[in-house]
Design a protein around this motif. Structure first.
Motif, mmCIF file in Angstrom:
data_model
loop_
_atom_site.group_PDB
_atom_site.id
_atom_site.type_symbol
_atom_site.label_atom_id
_atom_site.label_comp_id
_atom_site.label_asym_id
_atom_site.label_seq_id
_atom_site.Cartn_x
_atom_site.Cartn_y
_atom_site.Cartn_z
ATOM 1 N N THR A 49 -60.607 -9.577 40.161
ATOM 2 C CA THR A 49 -60.342 -8.314 39.474
ATOM 3 C C THR A 49 -61.532 -7.365 39.520
ATOM 4 O O THR A 49 -61.384 -6.172 39.245
ATOM 5 C CB THR A 49 -59.925 -8.589 38.016
ATOM 6 N N ASN A 52 -60.930 -4.250 41.276
ATOM 7 C CA ASN A 52 -60.182 -3.219 40.546
ATOM 8 C C ASN A 52 -61.104 -2.364 39.675
ATOM 9 O O ASN A 52 -60.854 -1.179 39.473
ATOM 10 C CB ASN A 52 -59.105 -3.865 39.669
ATOM 11 N N GLY A 59 -57.051 1.562 34.402
ATOM 12 C CA GLY A 59 -56.873 0.117 34.447
ATOM 13 C C GLY A 59 -56.989 -0.429 33.046
ATOM 14 O O GLY A 59 -56.971 0.322 32.069
ATOM 15 N N TYR A 60 -57.120 -1.729 32.962
ATOM 16 C CA TYR A 60 -57.220 -2.325 31.630
ATOM 17 C C TYR A 60 -58.647 -2.258 31.100
ATOM 18 O O TYR A 60 -58.895 -2.541 29.933
ATOM 19 C CB TYR A 60 -56.689 -3.766 31.651
ATOM 20 N N ILE A 278 -52.861 -9.711 30.858
ATOM 21 C CA ILE A 278 -54.304 -9.546 31.062
ATOM 22 C C ILE A 278 -54.992 -10.480 30.082
ATOM 23 O O ILE A 278 -54.704 -10.477 28.885
ATOM 24 C CB ILE A 278 -54.720 -8.081 30.783
ATOM 25 N N THR B 269 -51.433 -4.747 34.963
ATOM 26 C CA THR B 269 -52.478 -4.098 34.162
ATOM 27 C C THR B 269 -51.932 -3.582 32.834
ATOM 28 O O THR B 269 -52.676 -3.488 31.866
ATOM 29 C CB THR B 269 -53.144 -2.941 34.935
#
Lengths: 335, 335
Positions: A49, A52, A59-60, A278, B269
């Motif tokens: 991740t 990302n 995103g998170y 997540i 996500t």
């Protein structure tokens, strides 16, 4: 005077990440304020991740900014503390990032800062008891909801998360089939991690092999990969099956968005479910996972591999290993 | 002597279905045995999923065989009965198929045979109280799980299922946005069915319009369409959102499988869920839906449209209307 070595994000990735995305620098060791702790990183965790986090899209977690230290989980030693709960010399797990020294504090950052439980090594803390082990635990049990006698298919099965998923599933009475790249990983899956079957996506027709190894189809697909392997899996789902959508490493380094599976309608006709999650949402329940995992590891019911690279200079190239599949087991680096 | 007119499946579809897929024939009126009922079809129901029944691949029902009468839901009149629960002259709902006369029996076929409740017209039975209305009810409430104040996006929103989804969502306190094809359908959505907004996929940029009409993103996407509209929707999902996967009419007539959405990672996500379901699983709970829907329709809280074609000869061309989007409301045909 000792300086703080750092790897900064220099350029956002376009295609496969590489050393050009990062820039080396040295800065003064930071000062801490009240309630803060200065730590010195010993081990860095490498996770798919992270790719990302390097991209500037929602995103998170917020993306890492250009010129900022690359974000990473770590095990570190407390060097100086202005927080009553931490003393110099203690080992902690935190988000230390790609640098020697980090200022951390409880409740700050995505992971806060937590002491290593007694008897737990840094390698264990960053693998089976870390994000990847907890991802396996909560993803499989909360979202996969395995039942005795079901078939569990896992992609990225030799990875730090996938290998634990399969072994927990086995403990829950499931038949476990893993998909991994290469003979060595596949042999490890069946010989060491005791999967019931392994599929080498580099040399085999994945859909055909899933059909052969899952005569009753699969009930749970724990997917770390997405891409063509997800499509192959969706040819063989059972009624009321669950896809645990953990990640999509197959696509992380693509420049253009890649089409999804052409057979999503199989989810409808089979009353399937695809669930994304997540792991950060589960940190409040971390002790539940850690206690269970420590028990299984101590009993010899779960094995895990760590792949430890060495040296500060090798940090960027070590991240790349995740996307080429070179790593074998949880990727770490000892600084 | 009266014969039984029938439309048989002549050739499996390759691309858009058309009259060439069916063959007209006349056969003797069938005899019934003990426990069976002979019915004469009055109204046929047309449903997008019929295209799936024509294809020889595993589905939630066995495919219709070549040379077999095309499967369809219907409202019919009992002509002769050797079952104690049914008498000549009663109106029933069943799977009468594309023919004048059918032999049916309770518990047989995908729908069994059920008398129309008092005061319920055939049009009502085959639309708002039929498969499409129940699909809306159970899909939205069981899988979408709408909460007061959430945003519900619906594709195929002017259709027999989608229009009911939006109206139930509104009754549950949700903001409702519908996607449909053409000005007329979009105007109906906002003016008659009281959606909060409508998007014309034929003339508008769907993703951009979803963004504009769902300032807080969507919490539930009830998808009857799949294809590019699903991809557009997945650009705007909220945390913990739910995709109710009802159908994929956009793809039913494609010759080659079409790639899926390129942004499935947004499900991960955002901790989203995609849930497939088949309404046949809910038939044991049919009365729950029918009672609720009758109440809402009687109170004027839910409106519905039926599109009634006429004549036995027009049966095959009427099915085609579903896939070209010509129908406005639930597609029926009066024999």
């Amino acid at each position: 005077m000792t300086l703080n070595r750092q790897w900064l994000l220099k350029a956002r990735p376009h295609g496969m990440i590489g050393p050009d995305n990062f820039e080396y620098t040295e800065t003064p060791i930071p000062q801490i304020g009240d309630g803060e702790v200065l730590v010195k990183n010993q081990y860095l965790s490498f996770d798919p991740t992270q790719r990302n986090w390097m991209v500037d899209r929602p995103g998170y977690l917020p993306p890492v900014g250009i010129g900022e230290v690359m974000r990473a989980g770590s095990v570190a030693e407390v060097v100086e503390s202005k927080h009553p709960d931490f003393k110099p010399g203690e080992q902690v797990q935190t988000t230390g990032c790609w640098q020697d020294f980090a200022v951390v504090a409880p409740g700050q950052g995505p992971m806060g800062v937590n002491k290593l439980p007694p008897g737990v090594s840094p390698e264990m803390m960053l693998s089976i008891l870390g994000i990847t082990g907890m991802t396996a635990y909560f993803g499989l049990l909360d979202h996969g909801q395995p039942e005795d006698g079901e078939t569990v298919l896992v992609s990225g099965a030799a990875g730090a998360t996938g290998s634990v998923v399969g072994q927990i599933a086995k403990l829950k009475g499931c038949r476990t089939i893993g998909i991994a790249g290469g003979e060595k990983k596949c042999a490890w899956l069946t010989d060491v991690a005791k999967f019931d079957g392994a599929i080498d996506y580099k040399s085999e027709d994945v859909s055909e092999r899933i059909g052969a190894l899952c005569p009753n189809k699969w009930d749970i697909f724990f997917d770390n990969v997405a891409g063509p392997i997800l499509e192959a899996a969706l040819n063989h789902l059972n009624l009321y099956s669950r896809v645990v959508m953990c990640g999509g490493i197959a696509n992380y380094n693509n420049i253009e968005p890649v089409p999804g599976p052409n057979n999503l309608m199989n989810i409808v006709t089979n009353r399937g479910r695809m669930q994304g999650f997540i792991i950060l949402d589960y940190l409040p329940r971390a002790m539940e996972a850690i206690e269970a995992l420590v028990g299984w590891v101590s009993a010899g019911d779960i094995v895990y591999e760590v792949d430890i690279q060495e040296g500060f200079d090798n940090i960027p190239s070590t991240l790349q290993r995740l996307y080429t599949g070179e790593n074998f087991g949880k990727q770490l680096l000892r600084i």
